[in-house]
Design a protein around this motif. Structure first.
Motif, PDB file in Angstrom:
ATOM      1  N   ARG A  19       7.063 -56.982  28.941  1.00 51.34           N
ATOM      2  CA  ARG A  19       6.085 -55.904  29.028  1.00 51.34           C
ATOM      3  C   ARG A  19       5.999 -55.209  27.676  1.00 51.34           C
ATOM      4  NH1 ARG A  19       5.503 -50.406  32.675  1.00 51.34           N
ATOM      5  NH2 ARG A  19       7.146 -49.647  31.269  1.00 51.34           N
ATOM      6  N   VAL A  51      -8.820 -52.440  28.177  1.00 47.42           N
ATOM      7  CA  VAL A  51      -9.080 -51.572  29.314  1.00 47.42           C
ATOM      8  C   VAL A  51      -9.938 -50.413  28.835  1.00 47.42           C
ATOM      9  CG1 VAL A  51      -6.833 -50.397  28.974  1.00 47.42           C
ATOM     10  CG2 VAL A  51      -8.028 -50.205  31.160  1.00 47.42           C
ATOM     11  N   GLY A  55     -11.326 -47.621  33.426  1.00 48.99           N
ATOM     12  CA  GLY A  55     -10.315 -48.426  34.110  1.00 48.99           C
ATOM     13  C   GLY A  55     -10.703 -49.892  34.228  1.00 48.99           C
ATOM     14  N   THR A  57     -11.405 -53.678  33.132  1.00 46.72           N
ATOM     15  CA  THR A  57     -10.618 -54.519  32.235  1.00 46.72           C
ATOM     16  C   THR A  57     -11.336 -55.824  31.913  1.00 46.72           C
ATOM     17  OG1 THR A  57      -9.469 -55.504  34.123  1.00 46.72           O
ATOM     18  CG2 THR A  57      -8.419 -53.606  33.071  1.00 46.72           C
ATOM     19  N   THR A  68      -1.477 -58.560  32.716  1.00 47.68           N
ATOM     20  CA  THR A  68      -2.148 -57.389  33.286  1.00 47.68           C
ATOM     21  C   THR A  68      -2.083 -56.241  32.288  1.00 47.68           C
ATOM     22  OG1 THR A  68      -1.531 -58.039  35.539  1.00 47.68           O
ATOM     23  CG2 THR A  68      -2.243 -55.763  35.197  1.00 47.68           C
ATOM     24  N   SER A  70      -2.816 -52.192  31.545  1.00 49.89           N
ATOM     25  CA  SER A  70      -2.965 -50.936  32.266  1.00 49.89           C
ATOM     26  C   SER A  70      -2.778 -49.792  31.281  1.00 49.89           C
ATOM     27  CB  SER A  70      -1.946 -50.838  33.411  1.00 49.89           C
ATOM     28  OG  SER A  70      -0.623 -50.881  32.914  1.00 49.89           O
ATOM     29  N   ARG A  71      -3.216 -48.620  31.692  1.00 50.26           N
ATOM     30  CA  ARG A  71      -3.089 -47.455  30.833  1.00 50.26           C
ATOM     31  C   ARG A  71      -2.615 -46.266  31.651  1.00 50.26           C
ATOM     32  NH1 ARG A  71      -8.735 -46.755  28.194  1.00 50.26           N
ATOM     33  NH2 ARG A  71      -7.768 -44.927  27.246  1.00 50.26           N
ATOM     34  N   ASP A  72      -1.846 -45.405  30.981  1.00 47.87           N
ATOM     35  CA  ASP A  72      -1.395 -44.149  31.565  1.00 47.87           C
ATOM     36  C   ASP A  72      -1.873 -43.048  30.627  1.00 47.87           C
ATOM     37  OD1 ASP A  72      -0.050 -41.877  32.426  1.00 47.87           O
ATOM     38  OD2 ASP A  72       1.759 -42.976  32.951  1.00 47.87           O
ATOM     39  N   VAL A  78      -0.616 -47.522  26.673  1.00 48.20           N
ATOM     40  CA  VAL A  78      -1.221 -48.700  27.276  1.00 48.20           C
ATOM     41  C   VAL A  78      -0.149 -49.776  27.355  1.00 48.20           C
ATOM     42  CG1 VAL A  78      -2.098 -49.568  25.063  1.00 48.20           C
ATOM     43  CG2 VAL A  78      -3.159 -50.309  27.197  1.00 48.20           C
ATOM     44  N   TYR A  79      -0.182 -50.540  28.432  1.00 48.74           N
ATOM     45  CA  TYR A  79       0.828 -51.564  28.677  1.00 48.74           C
ATOM     46  C   TYR A  79       0.177 -52.942  28.788  1.00 48.74           C
ATOM     47  CZ  TYR A  79       3.401 -47.419  30.236  1.00 48.74           C
ATOM     48  OH  TYR A  79       3.990 -46.186  30.312  1.00 48.74           O
ATOM     49  N   GLN A  81       1.553 -56.255  30.721  1.00 52.45           N
ATOM     50  CA  GLN A  81       2.555 -57.011  31.477  1.00 52.45           C
ATOM     51  C   GLN A  81       2.223 -58.483  31.353  1.00 52.45           C
ATOM     52  OE1 GLN A  81       5.366 -55.953  33.246  1.00 52.45           O
ATOM     53  NE2 GLN A  81       5.778 -58.158  33.377  1.00 52.45           N
TER      54      GLN A  81
END
Length: 117
Positions: A19, A51, A55, A57, A68, A70-72, A78-79, A81
């Motif tokens: 990750r 992304v 939201g 993608t 995958t 994703s963002r927080d 941002v990640y 995986q």
């Protein structure tokens, strides 16, 4: 100005997972299109995944179903995986932040991912 710092790269065996994380400076992170790109030796840098602030993608065909993004927004992070890693995923992975898809935006320093037995 946006500064990006990636982490999480390393050496992993084929079939393994990693990750990646990218932390961004600045208070308008939520408005940026955040993306992960990669560059293998002798090849051009290519989009892996991105992304949008909504939201939504996008993924490169080569990683669909395995990676995958994703963002927080609360953590300005941002990640990516990455599962079922393959030797052809070996590259330097770069985080990118841009206001629109057409803009160049800002780049992180990159993190090496090596998939090898």
């Amino acid at each position: 100005q946006v500064q990006l710092v990636e982490s999480g790269g390393g050496l992993v065996q084929p079939g393994g997972s990693l990750r990646l994380s990218c932390v961004a400076s600045g208070s308008i992170f939520s408005m940026y299109v955040m993306g992960w790109y990669r560059q293998a030796p002798g090849k051009q840098r290519e989009l892996v995944a991105r992304v949008f602030s909504s939201g939504n993608t996008n993924y490169a065909d080569s990683v669909k179903g395995r990676f995958t993004i994703s963002r927080d927004n609360a953590k300005n992070t941002v990640y990516l995986q990455m599962n079922i890693l393959k030797p052809e995923d070996t590259a330097v992975y770069y985080c990118n932040a841009r206001k629109t898809v057409a803009a160049t935006g800002y780049w992180g320093q990159g993190t090496q991912v090596t998939v090898s037995s």
